[in-house]
Write a protein that holds these residues in place. Structure first.
Motif, PDB file in Angstrom:
ATOM      1  N   GLY A   1     -15.137   8.242 -12.874  1.00 12.79           N
ATOM      2  CA  GLY A   1     -16.128   9.148 -13.426  1.00 12.79           C
ATOM      3  C   GLY A   1     -16.627  10.150 -12.399  1.00 12.79           C
ATOM      4  N   ILE A   2     -16.686   9.731 -11.143  1.00 11.84           N
ATOM      5  CA  ILE A   2     -17.119  10.621 -10.060  1.00 11.84           C
ATOM      6  C   ILE A   2     -15.987  11.564  -9.642  1.00 11.84           C
ATOM      7  CG2 ILE A   2     -17.799  10.671  -7.618  1.00 11.84           C
ATOM      8  CD1 ILE A   2     -19.304   7.998  -8.206  1.00 11.84           C
ATOM      9  N   LEU A   3     -14.761  11.052  -9.606  1.00 10.76           N
ATOM     10  CA  LEU A   3     -13.634  11.837  -9.115  1.00 10.76           C
ATOM     11  C   LEU A   3     -13.154  12.901 -10.096  1.00 10.76           C
ATOM     12  CD1 LEU A   3     -11.377   9.080  -7.475  1.00 10.76           C
ATOM     13  CD2 LEU A   3     -12.663  10.859  -6.290  1.00 10.76           C
ATOM     14  N   LEU A   4     -13.103  12.564 -11.361  1.00 10.08           N
ATOM     15  CA  LEU A   4     -12.424  13.419 -12.334  1.00 10.08           C
ATOM     16  C   LEU A   4     -12.964  14.850 -12.420  1.00 10.08           C
ATOM     17  CD1 LEU A   4     -11.749  10.836 -15.184  1.00 10.08           C
ATOM     18  CD2 LEU A   4     -10.021  12.121 -13.890  1.00 10.08           C
TER      19      LEU A   4
ATOM     20  N   PHE B   1      -4.493  13.068  -2.097  1.00  8.39           N
ATOM     21  CA  PHE B   1      -5.220  12.472  -3.215  1.00  8.39           C
ATOM     22  C   PHE B   1      -4.736  11.046  -3.480  1.00  8.39           C
ATOM     23  CE2 PHE B   1      -6.030  11.919  -7.854  1.00  8.39           C
ATOM     24  CZ  PHE B   1      -7.418  11.877  -7.766  1.00  8.39           C
ATOM     25  N   ALA B   2      -3.426  10.820  -3.370  1.00 10.85           N
ATOM     26  CA  ALA B   2      -2.884   9.474  -3.572  1.00 10.85           C
ATOM     27  C   ALA B   2      -3.461   8.500  -2.551  1.00 10.85           C
ATOM     28  CB  ALA B   2      -1.365   9.509  -3.481  1.00 10.85           C
ATOM     29  N   ARG B   3      -3.516   8.921  -1.289  1.00 14.26           N
ATOM     30  CA  ARG B   3      -4.096   8.051  -0.260  1.00 14.26           C
ATOM     31  C   ARG B   3      -5.576   7.785  -0.541  1.00 14.26           C
ATOM     32  NH1 ARG B   3      -0.865  11.420   3.059  1.00 14.26           N
ATOM     33  NH2 ARG B   3      -2.687  12.710   3.545  1.00 14.26           N
ATOM     34  N   TYR B   4      -6.269   8.812  -1.010  1.00 15.15           N
ATOM     35  CA  TYR B   4      -7.701   8.685  -1.280  1.00 15.15           C
ATOM     36  C   TYR B   4      -7.954   7.727  -2.435  1.00 15.15           C
ATOM     37  CZ  TYR B   4     -12.549  10.021  -1.986  1.00 15.15           C
ATOM     38  OH  TYR B   4     -13.916  10.005  -2.111  1.00 15.15           O
TER      39      TYR B   4
ATOM     40  N   SER C   1      -9.979   4.392  -2.073  1.00 16.76           N
ATOM     41  CA  SER C   1     -11.206   4.259  -2.868  1.00 16.76           C
ATOM     42  C   SER C   1     -11.166   2.996  -3.714  1.00 16.76           C
ATOM     43  CB  SER C   1     -11.387   5.486  -3.778  1.00 16.76           C
ATOM     44  OG  SER C   1     -11.538   6.653  -3.019  1.00 16.76           O
ATOM     45  N   PHE C   2     -10.045   2.762  -4.386  1.00 19.97           N
ATOM     46  CA  PHE C   2      -9.920   1.559  -5.209  1.00 19.97           C
ATOM     47  C   PHE C   2     -10.067   0.306  -4.349  1.00 19.97           C
ATOM     48  CE2 PHE C   2      -7.837  -1.949  -7.198  1.00 19.97           C
ATOM     49  CZ  PHE C   2      -8.070  -1.800  -8.559  1.00 19.97           C
TER      50      PHE C   2
ATOM     51  N   TYR D   1       0.831  -1.208   0.000  1.00 21.71           N
ATOM     52  CA  TYR D   1       0.000   0.000   0.000  1.00 21.71           C
ATOM     53  C   TYR D   1       0.862   1.254   0.000  1.00 21.71           C
ATOM     54  CZ  TYR D   1      -3.856  -3.140   0.857  1.00 21.71           C
ATOM     55  OH  TYR D   1      -4.779  -4.158   0.735  1.00 21.71           O
ATOM     56  N   GLU D   2       1.934   1.228   0.774  1.00 19.28           N
ATOM     57  CA  GLU D   2       2.819   2.398   0.813  1.00 19.28           C
ATOM     58  C   GLU D   2       3.460   2.636  -0.552  1.00 19.28           C
ATOM     59  OE1 GLU D   2       4.129   2.201   5.543  1.00 19.28           O
ATOM     60  OE2 GLU D   2       5.344   1.197   4.023  1.00 19.28           O
ATOM     61  N   ASP D   3       3.861   1.548  -1.219  1.00 19.28           N
ATOM     62  CA  ASP D   3       4.466   1.692  -2.555  1.00 19.28           C
ATOM     63  C   ASP D   3       3.458   2.262  -3.542  1.00 19.28           C
ATOM     64  OD1 ASP D   3       6.803   0.669  -1.576  1.00 19.28           O
ATOM     65  OD2 ASP D   3       6.569  -1.325  -2.455  1.00 19.28           O
ATOM     66  N   TRP D   4       2.238   1.742  -3.510  1.00 16.89           N
ATOM     67  CA  TRP D   4       1.207   2.199  -4.452  1.00 16.89           C
ATOM     68  C   TRP D   4       0.858   3.664  -4.204  1.00 16.89           C
ATOM     69  CZ3 TRP D   4      -4.489   0.139  -4.870  1.00 16.89           C
ATOM     70  CH2 TRP D   4      -5.022   0.523  -6.110  1.00 16.89           C
ATOM     71  N   ILE D   5       0.745   4.050  -2.935  1.00 10.35           N
ATOM     72  CA  ILE D   5       0.458   5.447  -2.598  1.00 10.35           C
ATOM     73  C   ILE D   5       1.583   6.349  -3.105  1.00 10.35           C
ATOM     74  CG2 ILE D   5       0.268   7.084  -0.680  1.00 10.35           C
ATOM     75  CD1 ILE D   5      -1.230   4.810   0.850  1.00 10.35           C
ATOM     76  N   ALA D   6       2.833   5.907  -2.938  1.00 13.36           N
ATOM     77  CA  ALA D   6       3.974   6.720  -3.382  1.00 13.36           C
ATOM     78  C   ALA D   6       3.940   6.931  -4.895  1.00 13.36           C
ATOM     79  CB  ALA D   6       5.283   6.049  -2.973  1.00 13.36           C
ATOM     80  N   VAL D   7       3.615   5.879  -5.643  1.00 12.65           N
ATOM     81  CA  VAL D   7       3.527   6.007  -7.107  1.00 12.65           C
ATOM     82  C   VAL D   7       2.410   6.971  -7.489  1.00 12.65           C
ATOM     83  CG1 VAL D   7       2.914   4.781  -9.239  1.00 12.65           C
ATOM     84  CG2 VAL D   7       4.546   3.768  -7.640  1.00 12.65           C
TER      85      VAL D   7
END
Length: 224
Positions: A186-189, A153-156, A160-161, A124-130
């Protein structure tokens, strides 16, 4: 070399068999007997490679992380605009959840990790960093509003995913996971897109389910 290759193949078969068992039964209810039967190996062969169920669970999580990282690196090396890359990364992860048993099992085990050790934070930390890096890139490319906090936003996005795919798993066995991921974007963008970035949010969110264009065909980045 032949023995080495055979040992490597046996280890791989055990991980695939363990993934099937862990995905179906969870860590607590899975047994090494079930794993050896699913992998088609003897108990002796299983214990040669893994000393315990905990070792095996951690190996499945590591393999899941390796698969996801390899796909992520491939997408990032395509040098797409930041926002487009974020969406395509989510698409790739969704497809892995549909087609990669090791990924599904690894995700389940990360939620059950407290049953055999401390919480698994690394993936999770790696994915958030990317995602944070891509958000910063998208801000410089004027795809995402400058006021958006990249770290938040990265954490969100990751949270969310994770929630979207979990609910999809409970309600439909992930049969609708790609549709739900597309709805998420579609909701976030509309709320995050830069005012000078005039791409249709619906077209961007459809990257989840549509054929992926080449990097040269990706949505254009407006000049600063």
């Amino acid at each position: 070399m032949v023995l080495q290759n055979r040992a490597k193949a046996t280890r791989g078969a055990i991980i695939i068999g363990a993934a099937a068992v862990f995905e179906e039964h969870g860590y607590g209810s899975a047994s090494l007997t079930q794993v050896s039967e699913a992998a088609g190996v003897t108990k002796g062969a299983l214990y040669f490679h893994f000393q315990s169920k905990e070792d095996l669970a951690r190996a499945v999580i590591e393999d899941q992380h390796r698969i996801v990282l390899a796909e992520s690196e491939s997408i990032l090396n395509e040098d797409r605009p930041g926002l487009t890359a974020m969406i395509i990364l989510c698409r790739a992860f969704g497809l892995q959840l549909l087609h990669e048993p090791v990924v599904r099992a690894g995700i389940r085990l990360t939620f059950e990790a407290t049953a055999f050790g401390p919480p698994v934070r690394g993936p999770y930390e790696d994915w958030i960093a990317v995602m944070e890096q891509l958000t910063e890139r998208a801000k410089t490319e004027l795809q995402i509003r400058l006021s958006v906090d990249a770290a938040a936003f990265a954490r969100y996005i990751v949270a969310s995913f994770t929630g979207v795919q979990m609910v999809s798993g409970v309600l439909t066995g992930r049969a609708d996971v790609m549709q739900r991921i597309e709805e998420m974007w579609g909701i976030l963008l509309p709320g995050i897109m830069h005012e000078n970035f005039h791409e249709d949010p619906r077209a961007l969110s459809r990257l989840i389910s549509a054929a992926i264009p080449s990097p040269a065909q990706s949505p254009t980045v407006p000049a600063p």
